[in-house]
Design a protein around this motif. Structure first.
Motif, short mmCIF file in Angstrom:
data_model
loop_
_atom_site.label_atom_id
_atom_site.label_comp_id
_atom_site.label_asym_id
_atom_site.label_seq_id
_atom_site.Cartn_x
_atom_site.Cartn_y
_atom_site.Cartn_z
N UNK A 450 1.21 -0.82 -0.16
CA UNK A 450 -0.19 0.04 0.36
C UNK A 450 0.92 1.78 0.26
N UNK A 451 2.20 1.01 0.53
CA UNK A 451 2.91 2.30 1.04
C UNK A 451 2.89 2.87 -1.00
N UNK A 452 3.31 2.21 -2.27
CA UNK A 452 3.10 2.28 -3.33
C UNK A 452 2.71 3.26 -4.43
N UNK A 453 1.30 3.64 -2.99
CA UNK A 453 0.40 4.57 -3.56
C UNK A 453 1.29 5.80 -3.06
N UNK A 454 1.79 6.34 -2.01
CA UNK A 454 2.92 7.23 -1.44
C UNK A 454 3.34 8.05 -2.47
N UNK A 455 4.73 6.26 -2.31
CA UNK A 455 5.72 6.75 -3.27
C UNK A 455 5.08 7.41 -4.84
N UNK A 456 3.82 6.58 -5.49
CA UNK A 456 3.28 7.38 -6.72
C UNK A 456 2.72 8.89 -6.56
N UNK A 457 2.60 9.14 -5.53
CA UNK A 457 1.95 10.52 -5.46
C UNK A 457 2.77 11.71 -5.22
N UNK A 458 4.66 11.26 -4.69
CA UNK A 458 5.81 12.07 -4.85
C UNK A 458 6.02 11.87 -6.07
N UNK A 459 6.41 11.43 -6.88
CA UNK A 459 6.46 11.13 -8.15
C UNK A 459 6.34 12.05 -9.38
N UNK A 460 4.15 12.05 -8.63
CA UNK A 460 3.90 12.90 -9.63
C UNK A 460 4.00 14.05 -9.23
N UNK A 461 4.76 14.67 -7.89
CA UNK A 461 4.13 15.89 -7.05
C UNK A 461 5.64 15.82 -7.55
N UNK A 462 6.92 15.41 -7.43
CA UNK A 462 7.80 16.30 -8.27
C UNK A 462 7.94 16.19 -10.04
N UNK A 463 7.17 15.63 -10.41
CA UNK A 463 7.21 16.30 -11.81
C UNK A 463 6.11 17.26 -12.21
N UNK A 464 5.76 17.10 -11.94
CA UNK A 464 4.39 18.75 -11.14
C UNK A 464 5.77 20.11 -10.94
N UNK A 465 6.72 19.67 -9.74
CA UNK A 465 7.76 20.15 -9.81
C UNK A 465 8.79 21.29 -10.78
N UNK A 466 8.83 20.17 -11.57
CA UNK A 466 9.28 20.52 -12.73
C UNK A 466 9.13 20.75 -14.20
N UNK A 467 8.01 20.40 -14.03
CA UNK A 467 7.05 21.23 -16.13
C UNK A 467 8.29 20.57 -16.11
N UNK A 468 8.69 21.20 -17.65
CA UNK A 468 8.87 22.03 -18.47
C UNK A 468 9.97 21.14 -18.67
N UNK A 469 10.95 21.57 -17.69
CA UNK A 469 12.26 20.68 -17.09
C UNK A 469 12.98 19.53 -16.85
N UNK A 470 11.55 18.94 -16.80
CA UNK A 470 12.10 17.58 -15.88
C UNK A 470 12.67 17.08 -17.20
N UNK A 471 13.59 16.18 -16.54
CA UNK A 471 15.31 15.49 -17.36
C UNK A 471 14.65 13.64 -16.97
N UNK A 472 15.15 13.48 -18.31
CA UNK A 472 15.47 12.02 -18.59
C UNK A 472 15.56 11.23 -17.31
#
Length: 473
Positions: A450-472
């Motif tokens: 169930x902790x995977x949900x929090x990890x997915x949320x954190x990753x999604x929020x990190x992508x939100x913060x990066x926006x167009x500057x997101x690096x691969x």
């Protein structure tokens, strides 16, 4: 003299040009080259392969600034992306991770981890099912439940059209559902008004659920989904999604959804007839009919609550409408065929069900990010999905998500959640902090909890913060 010199030039032009170039180099550039060779590489280190040069030519004074002047030339290529989510991607709570993030405006993939690999989607599959239903059935389509005369005196036939949202009473958990009470009232009136049946008791009800065929429980599904109250068997006739408690999202389901629907109809009629499954006689006179809410109403219900039974209904109705079958196997033809109407390549899809409960489903994250670009642009009737998806931290299955550091993305992500025993998923649209709109699909598979949900949320929020500057990286 002049004639002799020009004669030499005409006879040996290449030799003359080479000699002239050498002379010019010695007179004008030799000292500069010597300085460059002596200075070497950045940081005072000698460049690899450089040969020291000795020169007695006068060396110009070094400039007061040690920084080399840079040419004023526009950068070549796209923007430099330096915002990394590598730490979030490598979170052990994600198990085996597959994912992709795409710029919705340009179509460019900003982050990719095995994004073209098909994998189980869990309930994210409901987005595909919803899009397929909109493409084939359309947003205004309603599902009929009908009653006709039977083949013997005192007999009527309850014909299911596949509407699992039909209410046994006046209402249930489904928005604007049709009511068995209304259907029963129509039948009693028509039965009494017909001289051939007036005064004759209704002694038997045939239950026709033949609109759907084949297995009623997908062989790869875990039966605990039924026992725990998350999903019913897939039948063409049922009431309340076969819930014991019509207004509860999670409620015990029966072992015979068709029989439960028949009993609910008998109760609404106020009779105690014999109940049996069968098929309505061809051309039988209609006694009553009720219609479900439109598809445009059912889809948000299915997405917000992640209703497995409703999703299976929509998927099966797509197959029936396309004429490719009415069982589980038909979905692997029907859903890709429907989604191809959006101009998407569906060749990499494997569809085992409409809800996402099966481990046998195979959808690449890449397909989802492409589909969500269509949803973001609200192409065709996909605005129904756009406005029907859960909002991070606010509605549906995302109402209790995106806490802690991930709260920066609350209200800025619309997405479908997914959970089965072997994976957690999240896919949708991010309105990033810099204004860039991203589509994403993240799968956390295999040994996850169930902790995977929090990890997915954190990753999604990190992508939100990066926006167009997101690096691969």
């Amino acid at each position: 003299m002049a004639g002799g010199l020009w004669g030499v030039v005409r006879r040996h032009p290449r030799a003359w040009l080479a000699g002239a170039a050498t002379l010019a180099f010695v007179l004008l550039g030799g000292s500069a080259f010597a300085v460059g060779a002596s200075v070497g590489g950045a940081g005072g280190e000698t460049l690899p392969g450089a040969v020291p040069v000795t020169s007695t030519a006068t060396v110009a004074p070094e400039p007061t600034s040690t920084q080399r002047p840079q040419p004023q030339v526009a950068p070549v290529g796209g923007p430099v992306r330096t915002c990394s989510v590598a730490e979030e991607v490598s979170d052990g709570r994600l198990g085996t991770f597959l994912g992709q993030v795409r710029d919705a405006a340009t179509g460019e993939v900003l982050l990719d981890r095995s994004g073209t690999t098909p994998a189980r989607t869990a309930s994210v599959m409901k987005v595909l099912t919803s899009a397929a239903a909109l493409a084939v059935l359309g947003p205004d389509h309603r599902v009929a439940t009908t009653v006709v005369k039977g083949s013997t005196p005192g007999q009527i036939v309850l014909v299911g059209g596949g509407d699992i949202t039909l209410a046994s009473g006046s209402s249930n958990i489904y928005t604007d559902s049709a009511s068995m009470l209304d259907l029963a009232a129509q039948v009693k009136q028509a039965w009494s008004a017909d001289p051939t049946t007036s005064g004759t008791p209704i002694t038997s009800i045939v239950l026709d659920a033949s609109v759907f065929s084949g297995d009623r429980w997908q062989p790869s599904w875990n039966r605990k989904e039924q026992r725990d109250g998350y999903s019913s068997e897939v039948t063409g006739l049922q009431v309340d999604g076969d819930r014991a408690e019509p207004s509860a999202n999670v409620s015990a389901r029966s072992d015979d959804a068709v029989a439960r629907a028949g009993q609910a109809f008998a109760d609404a009629l106020g009779v105690s007839p014999a109940l049996s499954e069968g098929v309505a006689p061809a051309g039988a006179a209609q006694l009553g009919q009720v219609l479900s809410a439109p598809v445009s109403t059912m889809i948000p219900d299915a997405l917000l609550r992640s209703d497995n039974t409703e999703a299976e209904m929509l998927a099966r109705l797509v197959a029936v409408e396309l004429g490719v079958g009415s069982d589980f196997a038909a979905l692997n033809v029907a859903i890709p065929q429907a989604l191809a109407k959006y101009g998407l390549d569906t060749s990499g899809l494997t569809i085992a069900d409409g809800s996402g409960l099966s481990d046998d489903n195979g959808v690449p994250p890449d397909f989802l990010t492409r589909l969500f670009v269509k949803i973001q642009n609200q192409e065709a009737d996909l605005s129904v999905i756009y406005h029907g998806l859960p909002v991070a931290g606010k509605t549906g299955t995302l109402s209790g998500r995106f806490g802690g550091s991930a709260s920066v993305a609350v209200g800025h992500v619309i997405a479908k959640t997914g959970w089965i025993d072997t994976g957690y998923t999240l896919s949708g649209i991010i309105e990033a902090a810099d204004g860039t709109v991203l589509t994403f699909a993240f799968f956390a598979l295999d040994d996850v909890g169930d902790s995977a949900k929090a990890a997915l949320d954190s990753l999604t929020a990190a992508a939100y913060t990066c926006g167009g500057a997101l690096s691969n990286r």
